[in-house]
Design a protein around this motif. Structure first.
Motif, PDB file in Angstrom:
ATOM      1  N   ASN A 453      -4.569  12.894  -3.938  1.00  0.00           N
ATOM      2  CA  ASN A 453      -3.667  12.254  -4.888  1.00  0.00           C
ATOM      3  C   ASN A 453      -2.237  12.322  -4.352  1.00  0.00           C
ATOM      4  OD1 ASN A 453      -2.422  11.137  -7.083  1.00  0.00           O
ATOM      5  ND2 ASN A 453      -2.892  12.800  -8.498  1.00  0.00           N
ATOM      6  N   ASN A 454      -1.974  11.521  -3.334  1.00  0.00           N
ATOM      7  CA  ASN A 454      -0.649  11.428  -2.736  1.00  0.00           C
ATOM      8  C   ASN A 454      -0.549  10.090  -2.021  1.00  0.00           C
ATOM      9  OD1 ASN A 454      -1.922  11.852  -0.058  1.00  0.00           O
ATOM     10  ND2 ASN A 454      -2.111  13.983  -0.753  1.00  0.00           N
ATOM     11  N   SER A 455       0.602   9.777  -1.503  1.00  0.00           N
ATOM     12  CA  SER A 455       0.800   8.470  -0.877  1.00  0.00           C
ATOM     13  C   SER A 455      -0.138   8.256   0.296  1.00  0.00           C
ATOM     14  CB  SER A 455       2.258   8.330  -0.417  1.00  0.00           C
ATOM     15  OG  SER A 455       3.134   8.361  -1.510  1.00  0.00           O
ATOM     16  N   GLN A 456      -0.353   9.304   1.106  1.00  0.00           N
ATOM     17  CA  GLN A 456      -1.238   9.163   2.264  1.00  0.00           C
ATOM     18  C   GLN A 456      -2.686   8.942   1.819  1.00  0.00           C
ATOM     19  OE1 GLN A 456       0.971  11.686   1.846  1.00  0.00           O
ATOM     20  NE2 GLN A 456       2.547  10.859   3.234  1.00  0.00           N
ATOM     21  N   GLY A 457      -3.108   9.718   0.811  1.00  0.00           N
ATOM     22  CA  GLY A 457      -4.471   9.555   0.311  1.00  0.00           C
ATOM     23  C   GLY A 457      -4.678   8.188  -0.307  1.00  0.00           C
ATOM     24  N   ASP A 458      -3.677   7.717  -1.059  1.00  0.00           N
ATOM     25  CA  ASP A 458      -3.793   6.400  -1.680  1.00  0.00           C
ATOM     26  C   ASP A 458      -3.859   5.302  -0.628  1.00  0.00           C
ATOM     27  OD1 ASP A 458      -3.701   7.710  -4.047  1.00  0.00           O
ATOM     28  OD2 ASP A 458      -1.722   6.994  -4.664  1.00  0.00           O
ATOM     29  N   ALA A 459      -3.082   5.442   0.453  1.00  0.00           N
ATOM     30  CA  ALA A 459      -3.117   4.447   1.527  1.00  0.00           C
ATOM     31  C   ALA A 459      -4.493   4.431   2.197  1.00  0.00           C
ATOM     32  CB  ALA A 459      -2.029   4.755   2.551  1.00  0.00           C
ATOM     33  N   LYS A 460      -5.115   5.602   2.352  1.00  0.00           N
ATOM     34  CA  LYS A 460      -6.451   5.661   2.955  1.00  0.00           C
ATOM     35  C   LYS A 460      -7.486   5.009   2.053  1.00  0.00           C
ATOM     36  CE  LYS A 460      -9.680   8.818   5.228  1.00  0.00           C
ATOM     37  NZ  LYS A 460      -9.948  10.228   5.628  1.00  0.00           N
ATOM     38  N   ILE A 461      -7.337   5.205   0.732  1.00  0.00           N
ATOM     39  CA  ILE A 461      -8.243   4.542  -0.210  1.00  0.00           C
ATOM     40  C   ILE A 461      -8.167   3.038  -0.038  1.00  0.00           C
ATOM     41  CG2 ILE A 461      -8.525   3.986  -2.668  1.00  0.00           C
ATOM     42  CD1 ILE A 461      -7.867   6.880  -3.290  1.00  0.00           C
ATOM     43  N   LEU A 462      -6.958   2.534   0.031  1.00  0.00           N
ATOM     44  CA  LEU A 462      -6.767   1.088   0.128  1.00  0.00           C
ATOM     45  C   LEU A 462      -7.346   0.532   1.423  1.00  0.00           C
ATOM     46  CD1 LEU A 462      -5.538  -1.239  -1.469  1.00  0.00           C
ATOM     47  CD2 LEU A 462      -3.395  -0.863  -0.250  1.00  0.00           C
ATOM     48  N   SER A 463      -7.274   1.293   2.498  1.00  0.00           N
ATOM     49  CA  SER A 463      -7.753   0.788   3.790  1.00  0.00           C
ATOM     50  C   SER A 463      -9.242   0.989   4.005  1.00  0.00           C
ATOM     51  CB  SER A 463      -6.977   1.474   4.924  1.00  0.00           C
ATOM     52  OG  SER A 463      -7.231   2.877   4.930  1.00  0.00           O
ATOM     53  N   SER A 464      -9.827   1.990   3.328  1.00  0.00           N
ATOM     54  CA  SER A 464     -11.226   2.320   3.616  1.00  0.00           C
ATOM     55  C   SER A 464     -12.215   1.814   2.576  1.00  0.00           C
ATOM     56  CB  SER A 464     -11.375   3.843   3.736  1.00  0.00           C
ATOM     57  OG  SER A 464     -11.084   4.487   2.506  1.00  0.00           O
ATOM     58  N   TYR A 465     -11.770   1.559   1.360  1.00  0.00           N
ATOM     59  CA  TYR A 465     -12.711   1.117   0.331  1.00  0.00           C
ATOM     60  C   TYR A 465     -13.171  -0.315   0.589  1.00  0.00           C
ATOM     61  CZ  TYR A 465     -12.236   5.131  -2.848  1.00  0.00           C
ATOM     62  OH  TYR A 465     -12.286   6.368  -3.414  1.00  0.00           O
ATOM     63  N   THR A 466     -14.401  -0.591   0.166  1.00  0.00           N
ATOM     64  CA  THR A 466     -15.000  -1.917   0.324  1.00  0.00           C
ATOM     65  C   THR A 466     -14.760  -2.759  -0.926  1.00  0.00           C
ATOM     66  OG1 THR A 466     -16.739  -1.010   1.728  1.00  0.00           O
ATOM     67  CG2 THR A 466     -17.142  -3.179   0.744  1.00  0.00           C
ATOM     68  N   THR A 467     -14.423  -4.019  -0.733  1.00  0.00           N
ATOM     69  CA  THR A 467     -14.226  -4.917  -1.870  1.00  0.00           C
ATOM     70  C   THR A 467     -15.570  -5.257  -2.501  1.00  0.00           C
ATOM     71  OG1 THR A 467     -12.221  -5.871  -0.938  1.00  0.00           O
ATOM     72  CG2 THR A 467     -13.360  -7.162  -2.620  1.00  0.00           C
ATOM     73  N   VAL A 468     -15.705  -4.982  -3.782  1.00  0.00           N
ATOM     74  CA  VAL A 468     -16.930  -5.284  -4.521  1.00  0.00           C
ATOM     75  C   VAL A 468     -16.854  -6.699  -5.097  1.00  0.00           C
ATOM     76  CG1 VAL A 468     -18.380  -4.624  -6.488  1.00  0.00           C
ATOM     77  CG2 VAL A 468     -17.273  -2.851  -5.093  1.00  0.00           C
ATOM     78  N   GLU A 469     -15.724  -7.055  -5.675  1.00  0.00           N
ATOM     79  CA  GLU A 469     -15.517  -8.407  -6.197  1.00  0.00           C
ATOM     80  C   GLU A 469     -14.028  -8.700  -6.239  1.00  0.00           C
ATOM     81  OE1 GLU A 469     -16.178 -11.148 -10.222  1.00  0.00           O
ATOM     82  OE2 GLU A 469     -17.216  -9.227 -10.039  1.00  0.00           O
ATOM     83  N   GLY A 470     -13.686  -9.928  -5.862  1.00  0.00           N
ATOM     84  CA  GLY A 470     -12.301 -10.360  -5.961  1.00  0.00           C
ATOM     85  C   GLY A 470     -11.665 -10.551  -4.585  1.00  0.00           C
ATOM     86  N   PRO A 471     -10.348 -10.736  -4.542  1.00  0.00           N
ATOM     87  CA  PRO A 471      -9.454 -10.734  -5.702  1.00  0.00           C
ATOM     88  C   PRO A 471      -9.644 -11.960  -6.611  1.00  0.00           C
ATOM     89  CG  PRO A 471      -8.250 -11.314  -3.727  1.00  0.00           C
ATOM     90  CD  PRO A 471      -9.617 -10.924  -3.279  1.00  0.00           C
ATOM     91  N   VAL A 472      -9.491 -11.736  -7.904  1.00  0.00           N
ATOM     92  CA  VAL A 472      -9.635 -12.780  -8.909  1.00  0.00           C
ATOM     93  C   VAL A 472      -8.253 -13.095  -9.468  1.00  0.00           C
ATOM     94  CG1 VAL A 472     -10.745 -13.475 -11.058  1.00  0.00           C
ATOM     95  CG2 VAL A 472     -11.927 -11.921  -9.479  1.00  0.00           C
TER      96      VAL A 472
END
Length: 517
Positions: A453-472
């Motif tokens: 729960n910090n800027s670095q962790g949030d940036a990793k979430i954004l780069s590593s997570y897979t898009t399930v649906e969207g963007p809408v």
């Protein structure tokens, strides 16, 4: 409450929350009384109405009003007492203002306890606030922009509560804004005059914001104890806060000048409070202490709430009917022999529901299973309130702050989102999101871990997570993502905000429902 003279500083509050008066004669409680003070008509130790004991005479005003610190001997609490000699018609305005103010209960309004007319004198008993007035603080130095916004938000919210009753406060200025020692911001000493109006209150809120940001008052005033006049530029126009002082955010500067523009259309006090909600509300531990980011939850209008609830019930009933009809068709189609059924569905017993065909059910989530993701930008402004999207209440939720000039978060950050930890890997069927207004661009992402729960962790979430649906694009107030994925973490990611007014963009999420099999 008291009858006051004309002029914005004709009655104000001293360092302890007691009403003080004309800027030429106002003294702090800690200062001795002037030898030339008007004659006192009451005495220390006198008990009024068999209840209120006069403890200390704070000061007088030239019209004869006296301000005392007193004690409610029945409830054993300190009170502020404003006395006027004589009572009767001369004190009518003071008493009317007290009656009006007593009907409104709000944490940022000084409570009015009593109002008595004895003929030869009248007095109002109100809450005693330990601290000092905003004006006294500003005579030393202006507030930091966020502190100025917090104080102004509290006053706007208080005025909005008064306006809801159909009346106005009529006496909003730095002298009637009290800052308690514990950080509470209180507006005191309402007035009832022919000139009182709700729009005048809103303009005065703008003047309070201006003075808090600059240390100057934006109107012509007299008196050595009053704030200095605003600086003038461009042929007599008052200088904006940003022209006086570096570091004032553009949005605060523009809001301030909008409220002071008498030729323009004034917003309501509630709208001003909503505009400043990203900075507050208080409590403030100390005006000079470290910032503590807090947020004012946004209430959804009752009509919209009712409509959304009807939609949810309709969907629930429709889903139930689908399940019932599906079960009936299966019962007709399948053989009735229990042995054959068991053979066709190994691992199940007669009467049980096979896992793959079970109806999706809402997953019970708690406040600790959701947090805000903001990989870039100031992470303090909007990182509270996430738990309200799981409280089952449509009238509460999380909200971004307002961004200027561009719907994509003012081009300050790529977006923001809410991360939901399902607790364990689950088969997610769909995710329903209730927004407070339509028009946002949103997508659903999934992942297997929360890196921090910090800027670095949030940036990793954004780069590593897979898009399930969207963007809408341009979603409505309700969006159902057909997930059909197996994950432990879900990210509802917002990249574009809908407009809330000209040049301003914001969105809120009221509720999130995750359905799993």
């Amino acid at each position: 409450m008291t009858k006051v003279d004309e002029g914005h500083e004709s009655s104000s509050s001293d360092s302890t929350g007691a009403l003080t008066v004309d800027p030429e004669t106002t003294e702090s409680q800690s200062e001795p009384e002037s030898e030339s003070a008007p004659k006192q008509f009451s005495e220390v130790g006198e008990v009024l109405a068999d209840r209120y004991r006069l403890e200390e005479h704070i000061n007088d005003d030239p019209a004869g009003r006296q301000v005392w610190r007193g004690t409610d001997v029945i409830l054993r609490r300190p009170v502020a007492m404003v006395l006027r000699h004589p009572g009767g018609d001369a004190a009518l305005e003071m008493l009317q203002a007290a009656v009006t103010a007593s009907r409104v209960v709000h944490p940022n309004l000084a409570g009015v306890y009593d109002a008595v007319d004895e003929g030869d004198r009248a007095y109002v008993v109100r809450e005693w606030v330990e601290g000092q007035s905003l004006r006294q603080l500003l005579l030393e130095s202006p507030l930091e922009p966020r502190r100025a916004a917090l104080v102004t938000h509290a006053i706007a919210d208080a005025c909005a509560a008064v306006h809801e009753t159909g009346v106005a406060h009529g006496n909003v200025h730095p002298g009637t804004v009290l800052i308690g020692d514990e950080g509470r911001v209180v507006l005191a000493d309402a007035r009832v005059t022919d000139a009182t109006s709700q729009e005048a209150d809103v303009r005065a809120i703008g003047a309070v914001l201006y003075s808090a940001l600059t240390g100057h008052w934006p109107h012509e005033i007299e008196g050595s104890k009053a704030l200095p006049n605003a600086l003038r530029v461009d042929g007599g126009k008052i200088a904006s806060p940003r022209q006086i002082r570096a570091g004032v955010p553009t949005d605060l500067d523009e809001l301030c000048m909008l409220l002071l523009d008498a030729d323009g259309s004034a917003p309501t006090a509630a709208e001003v409070a909503a505009d400043l909600s990203r900075f507050g509300p208080a409590p403030l531990d100390s005006l000079l202490g470290p910032d503590t980011p807090v947020r004012l939850p946004r209430a959804t209008p009752a009509a919209a709430h009712s409509r959304r609830m009807r939609i949810r019930w309709a969907l629930a009933i429709a889903g139930f009917m689908i399940v019932v009809l599906t079960g009936a068709l299966v019962a007709i189609t399948l053989p009735s022999d229990g042995a054959d059924t068991k053979k066709a569905n190994p691992g199940t017993s007669p009467g049980s529901h096979p896992g793959p065909s079970a109806a999706p059910s809402p997953l019970v989530l708690t406040a600790g299973q959701v947090r805000i993701v903001a990989p870039i930008g100031d992470r303090d402004d909007e990182l509270t309130g996430a738990e309200k999207v799981l409280d089952g209440k449509q009238e509460t939720g999380w909200q971004t702050q307002q961004y200027w000039d561009h719907p994509e978060f003012g081009k300050i950050k790529p977006g923001m989102g809410l991360l939901i930890n399902l607790g364990t890997t689950a088969n997610v069927v769909n995710v329903e999101v209730q927004f407070d207004r339509p028009g946002a661009t949103v997508e659903l992402k999934g992942g297997s871990e929360d890196p921090g729960n910090n800027s670095q962790g949030d940036a990793k979430i954004l780069s590593s997570y897979t898009t399930v649906e969207g963007p809408v694009d341009n979603v409505g107030t309700r969006k159902v993502f057909n997930a059909q994925t197996k994950v432990q973490y879900l990210l509802i990611w917002i990249t574009k905000l809908p407009p809330v007014s000209e040049g301003r963009y914001q969105v809120g999420i009221q509720e999130i429902t995750v359905r799993v099999q």
